[in-house]
Design a protein around this motif. Structure first.
Motif, short mmCIF file in Angstrom:
data_model
loop_
_atom_site.label_atom_id
_atom_site.label_comp_id
_atom_site.label_asym_id
_atom_site.label_seq_id
_atom_site.Cartn_x
_atom_site.Cartn_y
_atom_site.Cartn_z
N ALA A 122 0.81 -1.21 0.00
CA ALA A 122 0.00 0.00 0.00
C ALA A 122 0.85 1.26 0.00
CB ALA A 122 -0.95 0.00 1.20
N GLU A 123 2.11 1.14 0.39
CA GLU A 123 2.98 2.31 0.46
C GLU A 123 3.82 2.51 -0.80
OE1 GLU A 123 5.16 1.92 4.10
OE2 GLU A 123 3.43 2.48 5.34
N ILE A 150 -7.06 0.07 -3.69
CA ILE A 150 -6.40 0.27 -2.40
C ILE A 150 -6.26 1.74 -2.06
CG2 ILE A 150 -4.25 -0.08 -1.13
CD1 ILE A 150 -3.92 -2.70 -2.72
N SER A 151 -5.76 2.53 -3.01
CA SER A 151 -5.54 3.96 -2.76
C SER A 151 -5.29 4.67 -4.08
CB SER A 151 -4.34 4.17 -1.83
OG SER A 151 -3.12 3.82 -2.49
N GLN A 152 -5.33 5.98 -4.05
CA GLN A 152 -5.05 6.79 -5.23
C GLN A 152 -3.62 6.55 -5.71
OE1 GLN A 152 -7.16 8.98 -7.09
NE2 GLN A 152 -5.44 8.71 -8.48
N TYR A 185 -11.30 5.65 -0.77
CA TYR A 185 -10.42 6.83 -0.73
C TYR A 185 -10.98 8.03 -1.50
CZ TYR A 185 -8.61 4.94 -5.22
OH TYR A 185 -8.47 4.44 -6.50
N GLY A 186 -12.27 7.98 -1.81
CA GLY A 186 -12.92 9.16 -2.36
C GLY A 186 -13.07 9.18 -3.87
N TYR A 191 -14.42 6.21 -12.44
CA TYR A 191 -13.52 7.31 -12.80
C TYR A 191 -12.08 6.82 -12.93
CZ TYR A 191 -10.76 11.58 -12.41
OH TYR A 191 -9.85 12.58 -12.63
N VAL A 192 -11.68 5.90 -12.07
CA VAL A 192 -10.29 5.44 -12.01
C VAL A 192 -9.97 4.39 -13.07
CG1 VAL A 192 -8.57 4.27 -10.57
CG2 VAL A 192 -10.12 5.95 -9.55
N MET A 193 -10.83 3.37 -13.19
CA MET A 193 -10.50 2.20 -13.98
C MET A 193 -10.38 2.43 -15.49
SD MET A 193 -9.70 -0.16 -11.94
CE MET A 193 -9.50 -1.39 -13.22
N PRO A 194 -11.26 3.22 -16.12
CA PRO A 194 -11.14 3.39 -17.57
C PRO A 194 -9.78 3.93 -18.02
CG PRO A 194 -13.29 4.12 -16.85
CD PRO A 194 -12.49 3.85 -15.61
N LYS A 195 -9.16 4.76 -17.19
CA LYS A 195 -7.84 5.30 -17.55
C LYS A 195 -6.79 4.19 -17.63
CE LYS A 195 -8.82 9.60 -15.04
NZ LYS A 195 -8.42 10.48 -13.91
#
Length: 347
Positions: A122-123, A150-152, A185-186, A191-195
Motif C-alpha cells: 500500500a505504500e 487500495i488507494s489513489q 479513498y474518495g 472514474y479510475v479504472m477506464p484510464k
C-alpha cells in the motif's frame, strides 16, 4: 485476425503484479478459539494466478512489496519452491497485508474483514519501481482491479505499470475484481479504472463488474427470467461495447456463478476475434473453498493464449479449472493441466 491468437508469447515470462496477503480463515462456529488453531493461507488474487501458471509450466514471475524480515524470507522461499520467479519483489515498509474470511464463505458481506492498511504494498508510489528492468524478458503483464482499489497512489502505480508494459508491446490483462470495502479513498471505480483499462488487451470479470467499474451498463432486467441464454446475450453485448470503448482490448472473458443455498451453477464465455464462445454449464452441491475461482479462470485464459490454443479450447480449460477450484482448500489451484483437461465437460 485476432492478434492474441497469432502472437508468440513463448520465451517471455508472465509477470503478475499485486499485493501478497495472508488469509486468516476462522470457522463460523468458533471452534478455532477452543482448538487454539487458526487456519491461514498465502494468497492474493495475482499471486493465485502466478501460482497456477507456474504449476502449469508457464514461466511465472511475481511482483509485490514486502517488508524486509524473516517472515517475508520464509514466504519468498515458499514461492520459489513453487517455481515462481520472485526476483522482482520490492522490499520496503513494515508489514504484510492480512484479511479474515470465515471458512466456506466468499468475499462478501460480514464474512470478510480487511487488515491491510499501511502495508508494504500500500505504500508503493510512482517512481519506486524500475519498470524497464522489471519488465525485461516479460511477454505478458497481469494485475487485478483490487490494486487500484487500495488507494489513489496505488492506482497511479498501476497506470504507470500498464503504460510501461504497453510501450514495450507486452500483452496486458486485468481481472475486474470489485471489492466495495476497498474503494474508500474518495474516487469512484468508474472514474479510475477506464484510464487504466485503455492499455489492457485482455479483460476478465463479469457483466456486473464491467458495469460498476467501467460504466458499461447491464441493459434491461435480465434477472427476470434467469435464463442462461439471456445472460449470455447480455455478455456478448457488454463485451462488444467494451471493445468499442477500449480499442486496445482484444479479448473479454466473463464468468457466471450463481449460488442458490448449497447449489452452485457455473459457466463462462469469451469474446475475441469477432467471435463469441460459450462454455458448458457446471453444477455442484459440494463446496470446499470459494476463494480463487476467478483467479483460476484468469490463469486459464492466460495459459491458453500463451500456448496459442484455439479460443474455444482456452475457454473450456479456463472454465473447468475455475470450477474445479471449488473443491480445493486454499487460495490457489493445485490441479495439473492433465487433471483439469479430464474435468472438462463437453456436450
Amino acid at each position: 485476425m485476432n492478434s492474441l491468437l497469432s502472437k508468440n508469447f513463448k520465451g517471455g515470462s508472465v509477470l503478475s503484479f499485486g499485493e501478497l496477503l495472508l488469509r486468516i480463515s476462522p470457522d463460523a462456529g468458533g471452534e478455532w478459539l477452543r482448538d487454539n488453531a487458526l487456519p491461514f493461507y498465502v494468497g492474493g488474487a495475482e499471486l493465485n494466478v502466478a501460482t497456477a501458471l507456474a504449476l502449469w509450466d508457464v514461466p511465472s514471475r511475481y511482483l509485490t512489496a514486502l517488508p524486509k524480515n524473516g517472515l517475508s524470507e520464509q514466504i519468498v522461499t515458499y514461492l520459489n519452491q513453487k517455481q515462481i520467479d520472485t526476483s522482482a519483489i520490492q522490499y520496503q515498509g513494515n508489514r504484510l497485508g492480512l484479511y479474515y474470511l470465515t471458512k466456506g464463505q466468499d468475499l462478501k458481506h460480514d464474512a470478510l474483514i480487511y487488515d491491510r492498511a499501511n502495508s508494504a504494498f500500500a505504500e508503493l508510489k510512482i517512481g519506486m519501481i524500475d519498470w524497464d528492468k522489471v519488465l525485461d524478458g516479460v511477454s505478458w503483464f497481469h494485475f487485478s482491479a483490487i490494486c487500484p482499489a487500495i488507494s489513489q497512489q496505488i492506482a497511479e502505480v498501476c497506470l504507470e505499470a500498464v503504460k510501461a508494459a504497453s510501450t514495450k508491446g507486452i500483452t496486458v490483462s486485468v481481472d475486474l475484481n470489485y471489492r466495495s470495502k476497498l474503494w474508500q479513498y474518495g474516487e469512484y471505480p468508474e472514474y479510475v479504472m477506464p484510464k487504466i483499462i485503455q492499455y489492457c488487451d485482455v479483460v476478465m470479470g463479469n457483466i456486473w463488474s464491467a458495469e460498476k467499474m467501467l460504466g458499461i451498463e447491464v441493459l434491461g432486467d435480465i434477472h427476470e427470467s434467469g435464463q442462461k441464454s439471456i445472460y449470455l446475450k447480455e455478455a456478448l453485448s457488454s463485451a462488444q461495447r467494451m471493445m468499442e470503448r477500449f480499442p486496445n482490448c482484444k479479448a473479454v472473458g466473463y464468468t457466471f456463478r450463481f449460488d442458490e443455498r448449497h447449489d452452485i451453477d457455473y459457466y463462462a464465455c469469451l469474446y475475441t476475434g469477432g467471435e463469441f464462445y460459450t462454455s458448458q454449464e457446471y453444477n455442484t452441491t459440494q463446496i470446499v473453498d470459494k476463494v480463487g475461482t476467478g483467479d483460476c479462470f484468469m490463469a486459464g485464459l492466460i495459459y491458453g493464449f500463451y500456448n496459442n490454443q484455439q479460443a474455444q479450447q482456452t475457454l473450456d480449460m479456463a472454465t473447468a479449472a475455475a470450477f474445479q477450484k471449488l473443491f480445493i482448500t486454499g487460495d490457489a489451484t493445485t490441479q495439473t493441466i492433465g487433471e483439469i483437461t479430464n474435468a472438462i465437460k463437453y456436450e
